[in-house]
Design a protein around this motif. Structure first.
Motif, PDB file in Angstrom:
ATOM      1  N   THR A   1       0.806  -1.221   0.000  1.00  0.00           N
ATOM      2  CA  THR A   1       0.000   0.000   0.000  1.00  0.00           C
ATOM      3  C   THR A   1       0.841   1.274   0.000  1.00  0.00           C
ATOM      4  O   THR A   1       0.426   2.305  -0.540  1.00  0.00           O
ATOM      5  CB  THR A   1      -0.948   0.032   1.222  1.00  0.00           C
ATOM      6  N   ILE A   2       2.032   1.201   0.608  1.00  0.00           N
ATOM      7  CA  ILE A   2       2.874   2.391   0.775  1.00  0.00           C
ATOM      8  C   ILE A   2       3.311   3.064  -0.528  1.00  0.00           C
ATOM      9  O   ILE A   2       3.270   4.304  -0.615  1.00  0.00           O
ATOM     10  CB  ILE A   2       4.084   2.030   1.672  1.00  0.00           C
ATOM     11  N   PRO A   3       3.730   2.291  -1.557  1.00  0.00           N
ATOM     12  CA  PRO A   3       4.208   2.979  -2.773  1.00  0.00           C
ATOM     13  C   PRO A   3       3.156   3.922  -3.361  1.00  0.00           C
ATOM     14  O   PRO A   3       3.495   4.972  -3.909  1.00  0.00           O
ATOM     15  CB  PRO A   3       4.497   1.817  -3.740  1.00  0.00           C
ATOM     16  N   VAL A   4       1.891   3.551  -3.212  1.00  0.00           N
ATOM     17  CA  VAL A   4       0.774   4.332  -3.753  1.00  0.00           C
ATOM     18  C   VAL A   4       0.734   5.734  -3.120  1.00  0.00           C
ATOM     19  O   VAL A   4       0.525   6.732  -3.819  1.00  0.00           O
ATOM     20  CB  VAL A   4      -0.555   3.576  -3.487  1.00  0.00           C
ATOM     21  N   ASN A   5       0.941   5.803  -1.809  1.00  0.00           N
ATOM     22  CA  ASN A   5       0.922   7.106  -1.138  1.00  0.00           C
ATOM     23  C   ASN A   5       2.110   7.955  -1.567  1.00  0.00           C
ATOM     24  O   ASN A   5       1.993   9.167  -1.744  1.00  0.00           O
ATOM     25  CB  ASN A   5       0.956   6.944   0.383  1.00  0.00           C
ATOM     26  N   LEU A   6       3.266   7.293  -1.723  1.00  0.00           N
ATOM     27  CA  LEU A   6       4.459   8.056  -2.124  1.00  0.00           C
ATOM     28  C   LEU A   6       4.225   8.720  -3.469  1.00  0.00           C
ATOM     29  O   LEU A   6       4.683   9.822  -3.723  1.00  0.00           O
ATOM     30  CB  LEU A   6       5.681   7.131  -2.175  1.00  0.00           C
ATOM     31  N   ALA A   7       3.481   8.033  -4.362  1.00  0.00           N
ATOM     32  CA  ALA A   7       3.221   8.580  -5.699  1.00  0.00           C
ATOM     33  C   ALA A   7       1.938   9.408  -5.738  1.00  0.00           C
ATOM     34  O   ALA A   7       1.649  10.039  -6.753  1.00  0.00           O
ATOM     35  CB  ALA A   7       3.152   7.445  -6.715  1.00  0.00           C
ATOM     36  N   GLY A   8       1.152   9.395  -4.662  1.00  0.00           N
ATOM     37  CA  GLY A   8      -0.066  10.212  -4.587  1.00  0.00           C
ATOM     38  C   GLY A   8      -1.246   9.671  -5.370  1.00  0.00           C
ATOM     39  O   GLY A   8      -2.225  10.380  -5.607  1.00  0.00           O
ATOM     40  N   LEU A   9      -1.189   8.396  -5.770  1.00  0.00           N
ATOM     41  CA  LEU A   9      -2.224   7.830  -6.638  1.00  0.00           C
ATOM     42  C   LEU A   9      -3.474   7.402  -5.879  1.00  0.00           C
ATOM     43  O   LEU A   9      -3.420   7.163  -4.677  1.00  0.00           O
ATOM     44  CB  LEU A   9      -1.639   6.601  -7.358  1.00  0.00           C
ATOM     45  N   PRO A  10      -4.601   7.258  -6.596  1.00  0.00           N
ATOM     46  CA  PRO A  10      -5.786   6.700  -5.947  1.00  0.00           C
ATOM     47  C   PRO A  10      -5.707   5.175  -5.951  1.00  0.00           C
ATOM     48  O   PRO A  10      -5.177   4.582  -6.897  1.00  0.00           O
ATOM     49  CB  PRO A  10      -6.927   7.165  -6.859  1.00  0.00           C
ATOM     50  N   ALA A  11      -6.241   4.539  -4.914  1.00  0.00           N
ATOM     51  CA  ALA A  11      -6.270   3.073  -4.861  1.00  0.00           C
ATOM     52  C   ALA A  11      -7.427   2.634  -3.989  1.00  0.00           C
ATOM     53  O   ALA A  11      -7.877   3.359  -3.100  1.00  0.00           O
ATOM     54  CB  ALA A  11      -4.956   2.537  -4.312  1.00  0.00           C
ATOM     55  N   ILE A  12      -7.903   1.428  -4.281  1.00  0.00           N
ATOM     56  CA  ILE A  12      -9.066   0.916  -3.544  1.00  0.00           C
ATOM     57  C   ILE A  12      -8.807  -0.521  -3.154  1.00  0.00           C
ATOM     58  O   ILE A  12      -8.133  -1.258  -3.875  1.00  0.00           O
ATOM     59  CB  ILE A  12     -10.332   1.047  -4.438  1.00  0.00           C
ATOM     60  N   SER A  13      -9.310  -0.920  -1.990  1.00  0.00           N
ATOM     61  CA  SER A  13      -9.285  -2.333  -1.615  1.00  0.00           C
ATOM     62  C   SER A  13     -10.715  -2.857  -1.662  1.00  0.00           C
ATOM     63  O   SER A  13     -11.625  -2.260  -1.089  1.00  0.00           O
ATOM     64  CB  SER A  13      -8.705  -2.524  -0.214  1.00  0.00           C
ATOM     65  N   VAL A  14     -10.883  -3.966  -2.391  1.00  0.00           N
ATOM     66  CA  VAL A  14     -12.204  -4.592  -2.539  1.00  0.00           C
ATOM     67  C   VAL A  14     -12.099  -6.033  -2.046  1.00  0.00           C
ATOM     68  O   VAL A  14     -11.109  -6.705  -2.350  1.00  0.00           O
ATOM     69  CB  VAL A  14     -12.613  -4.650  -4.036  1.00  0.00           C
ATOM     70  N   PRO A  15     -13.094  -6.536  -1.308  1.00  0.00           N
ATOM     71  CA  PRO A  15     -13.031  -7.931  -0.870  1.00  0.00           C
ATOM     72  C   PRO A  15     -12.953  -8.883  -2.065  1.00  0.00           C
ATOM     73  O   PRO A  15     -13.677  -8.705  -3.044  1.00  0.00           O
ATOM     74  CB  PRO A  15     -14.349  -8.129  -0.109  1.00  0.00           C
ATOM     75  N   CYS A  16     -12.052  -9.877  -2.001  1.00  0.00           N
ATOM     76  CA  CYS A  16     -11.952 -10.844  -3.094  1.00  0.00           C
ATOM     77  C   CYS A  16     -11.990 -12.272  -2.566  1.00  0.00           C
ATOM     78  O   CYS A  16     -11.361 -13.156  -3.123  1.00  0.00           O
ATOM     79  CB  CYS A  16     -10.725 -10.585  -3.955  1.00  0.00           C
ATOM     80  N   GLY A  17     -12.725 -12.472  -1.479  1.00  0.00           N
ATOM     81  CA  GLY A  17     -12.899 -13.836  -0.982  1.00  0.00           C
ATOM     82  C   GLY A  17     -12.364 -13.993   0.423  1.00  0.00           C
ATOM     83  O   GLY A  17     -12.010 -13.012   1.094  1.00  0.00           O
ATOM     84  N   LEU A  18     -12.342 -15.230   0.865  1.00  0.00           N
ATOM     85  CA  LEU A  18     -11.892 -15.545   2.212  1.00  0.00           C
ATOM     86  C   LEU A  18     -10.710 -16.506   2.131  1.00  0.00           C
ATOM     87  O   LEU A  18     -10.621 -17.310   1.204  1.00  0.00           O
ATOM     88  CB  LEU A  18     -13.006 -16.215   3.019  1.00  0.00           C
ATOM     89  N   ALA A  19      -9.824 -16.407   3.115  1.00  0.00           N
ATOM     90  CA  ALA A  19      -8.762 -17.404   3.273  1.00  0.00           C
ATOM     91  C   ALA A  19      -8.853 -17.874   4.713  1.00  0.00           C
ATOM     92  O   ALA A  19      -8.728 -17.064   5.636  1.00  0.00           O
ATOM     93  CB  ALA A  19      -7.408 -16.788   2.979  1.00  0.00           C
ATOM     94  N   ASP A  20      -9.132 -19.146   4.905  1.00  0.00           N
ATOM     95  CA  ASP A  20      -9.349 -19.699   6.254  1.00  0.00           C
ATOM     96  C   ASP A  20     -10.374 -18.881   7.041  1.00  0.00           C
ATOM     97  O   ASP A  20     -10.189 -18.603   8.226  1.00  0.00           O
ATOM     98  CB  ASP A  20      -8.024 -19.749   7.031  1.00  0.00           C
ATOM     99  N   GLY A  21     -11.427 -18.481   6.372  1.00  0.00           N
ATOM    100  CA  GLY A  21     -12.507 -17.774   7.054  1.00  0.00           C
ATOM    101  C   GLY A  21     -12.255 -16.301   7.305  1.00  0.00           C
ATOM    102  O   GLY A  21     -13.060 -15.644   7.968  1.00  0.00           O
ATOM    103  N   LEU A  22     -11.144 -15.777   6.807  1.00  0.00           N
ATOM    104  CA  LEU A  22     -10.857 -14.348   6.998  1.00  0.00           C
ATOM    105  C   LEU A  22     -10.805 -13.644   5.644  1.00  0.00           C
ATOM    106  O   LEU A  22     -10.326 -14.213   4.659  1.00  0.00           O
ATOM    107  CB  LEU A  22      -9.508 -14.175   7.712  1.00  0.00           C
ATOM    108  N   PRO A  23     -11.292 -12.392   5.598  1.00  0.00           N
ATOM    109  CA  PRO A  23     -11.371 -11.675   4.319  1.00  0.00           C
ATOM    110  C   PRO A  23      -9.995 -11.379   3.709  1.00  0.00           C
ATOM    111  O   PRO A  23      -9.027 -11.141   4.426  1.00  0.00           O
ATOM    112  CB  PRO A  23     -12.063 -10.360   4.678  1.00  0.00           C
TER     113      PRO A  23
END
Lengths: 96, 484
Positions: free
Chosen positions: B423-445
């Motif tokens: 996630t950090i490189p995105v802030n250094l460059a000032g870009l927009p970014a989004i996190s979207v759920p893409c499933g579960l791993a061992d019951g955790l998102p």
């Protein structure tokens, strides 16, 4: 880069922080490790690369010199830990 | 009633008079009463104020899409007359005499503030364990952290206590907790949303954004808070596009870059598997996957953990106990008062970062650390520029792992920092970014991160929305602590 206790005390003094005996060992070790990790930046050849402090070109923003709304003195002072006669009171600045 | 089905549905309920703003406020308060004893996302609940406001909105008959709908804020956004602590002892009891621009905008649109949410102290941390106020639990597993630093906002939305919240993101603090809690988290382009009234951590990196149950909700909230503000000279003068209309579902022919640097061995295999399925899903939607390289990615963490603390050491110099906030008692002189106030007011991680930042800026070390980190920042931004010459959007996991257990990383600050590697490189460059759920791993998102071009939230949101609709994971509802 490895830091000494004296380095940490010196930086703490600059930052206006007190570091006590119990904290110092852990701080020396944590800060040394973080700086050691950051030492990987020394590997890069950065000749001629411009430093970037802001993402966008910053420019001076001006506005017409018109009086707008602002806080009243009471509002500005309301969170003061020690306020008297519209002033913030602090401990002695000069001693003696 | 529930908050998971989205803002549009709540809005329709209000417009058709099936429900009133007071019903929504009551429901939110009931949910807080029912689950927040365990989740501990809220640090302040503005019950009385919210009830009054609900009545006003009903009387005014406001009909905007956010009108009459409750929201909550990370406790680093100033709210006039409502305590704003940054989860720090140094700001306990502080009631700002003004509200942040984002708060004014949501209130202009007749949103109803229901309370303030927990966070890592001064937004420094990746687990919300650095809060001086309480320990926020992940609604998916109460033994695990919600992520951070916007852990309170992510947990509150995931647990269904509010339909949306605002967080702030300096190195991943919106996206990482959103990934851990199975919700959507959007960090807008630097300069799109005013930072006026956001308590400053690292001014060249900080950005406010929404945490929601769906991409459409993120677009709706962004629409309200985006745009120039004369009180933040880094907010950008440009027209705000209609983000909601941009959600067409059509990403046929879109070029999506997959950077191999974001798929290092440190990425958990199950997280990787979930992201790989998302790639297939996006291909089925007609997007073209293109391998790209962002060669300086491995230097981003080092650069960030010098630059952000350097800016923080300067920004946090203001907590001196003179004009507001905590003041140590019985100091003999002014200097002593500063030192005692700051040492008693700040927690361990904040002190660590102030010290690192002060060191990196100090005479003799400035060129080797601070300036070098700024030069590396240029290279990282250039990597992104080159990638975006070939692709429209970039894709990666949001985090290397799913939510970890309490105490797992608190002993070792570096290990905690590693969490932010995607996630950090995105802030250094000032870009927009989004996190979207893409499933579960061992019951955790698991979170999928999509990164867009500067100010191209439209394409970013369209991609995320098309994926979300096709994948069918959202909204994800946790079993509230009962880990499957």
């Amino acid at each position: 880069m490895s830091l000494t206790k004296d380095d940490v005390y010196r930086v703490a003094a600059l930052a206006r922080l007190q570091v006590n005996e119990e904290e110092i060992e852990a701080l020396v070790s944590d800060l040394s490790r973080i700086l050691k990790y950051a030492d990987q930046l020394q590997q890069l050849d950065l000749m001629g690369v411009k430093p970037m402090s802001y993402v966008l070109a910053t420019h001076t923003v001006t506005r017409p010199d018109v009086i707008g709304s602002s806080l009243t003195p009471e509002e500005a002072l309301t969170n003061g830990p020690d306020v008297e006669e519209q002033q913030f009171r602090v401990p002695a600045v000069l001693e003696g | 009633m529930d908050f998971y089905s989205g803002l549009r549905k709540l809005h329709q309920g209000l417009i058709s008079r099936e429900m009133t703003p007071a019903d929504l406020v009551n429901f939110s308060l009931e949910q807080i009463k029912a689950v927040d004893m365990q989740v501990q996302a809220f640090v302040t609940v503005t019950e009385e104020q919210a009830r009054v406001k609900a009545e006003q909105v009903r009387e005014n008959g406001a009909e905007g899409i956010l009108a009459g709908i409750p929201f909550a804020l990370k406790d680093n956004m100033c709210t006039q007359g409502v305590e704003t602590t940054c989860a720090s002892r140094s700001l306990q009891g502080y009631k700002p005499p003004y509200s942040a621009t984002v708060v004014e905008r949501l209130e202009r649109d007749h949103g109803i503030l229901i309370g303030k949410l927990n966070m890592d102290e001064f937004a420094m941390g990746s687990s919300t364990e650095n809060s001086s106020l309480c320990k926020t639990h992940n609604p998916w597993d109460f033994e695990r952290v919600p992520g951070g630093s916007s852990g309170g906002p992510a947990a509150a939305v995931a647990a269904g206590m509010v339909p949306y919240a605002l967080g702030s993101d300096t190195g991943g603090s919106i996206r990482q907790p959103a990934a851990f809690c199975g919700v959507v988290g959007l960090k807008p382009t630097y300069g799109l949303v005013s930072r006026y009234g956001l308590v400053a951590f690292a001014s060249s990196l900080d950005q406010i954004g929404p945490i929601t149950n769906s991409v459409e909700d993120a677009a709706i909230v962004l629409q309200s808070i985006a745009g120039p503000d004369r009180r933040d000279s880094t907010s950008v003068q440009r027209d705000v596009p209609n983000y909601i209309e941009g959600l067409t579902g059509d990403i046929c022919g879109l070029k999506i870059g997959v950077a191999m640097e974001y798929f290092s061995p440190s990425i958990d295999q199950k997280v990787r598997a979930a992201v790989d399925s998302a790639i297939l899903q996006l291909e089925r939607l007609g997007a073209e996957m293109i391998k790209v390289s962002l060669p300086h990615t491995s230097y981003a963490l080092s650069a960030y953990y010098l630059l952000a603390p350097a800016e923080a050491s300067s920004n946090l110099a203001r907590y001196d106990g003179v004009r507001y906030g905590y003041r140590a008692q019985d100091a003999e002189n002014l200097l002593d008062m500063y030192r005692q106030t700051r040492s008693e007011g700040f927690g361990a991680e904040v002190k660590r970062r102030i010290l690192i930042g002060t060191y990196a800026l100090s005479s003799g070390y400035y060129d080797a650390y601070y300036k070098r980190a700024q030069q590396v920042r240029t290279l990282i931004a250039k990597d992104f520029d080159e990638a975006f010459a070939k692709v429209d959007v970039l894709l990666s996991p949001t985090t290397p792992t799913t939510a970890f257990r309490f105490g797992e990383k608190t002993e070792d600050p570096l290990m905690m920092y590693m969490n932010d590697i995607c996630t950090i490189p995105v802030n250094l460059a000032g870009l927009p970014a989004i996190s979207v759920p893409c499933g579960l791993a061992d019951g955790l998102p698991v979170g999928l991160q999509l990164i867009g071009r500067m100010f191209d939230e439209t394409t970013l949101l369209r991609t995320a929305h098309a994926y979300e609709q096709a994948a069918g994971f959202a909204p994800m509802r946790p079993a509230l602590g009962v880990h499957a």
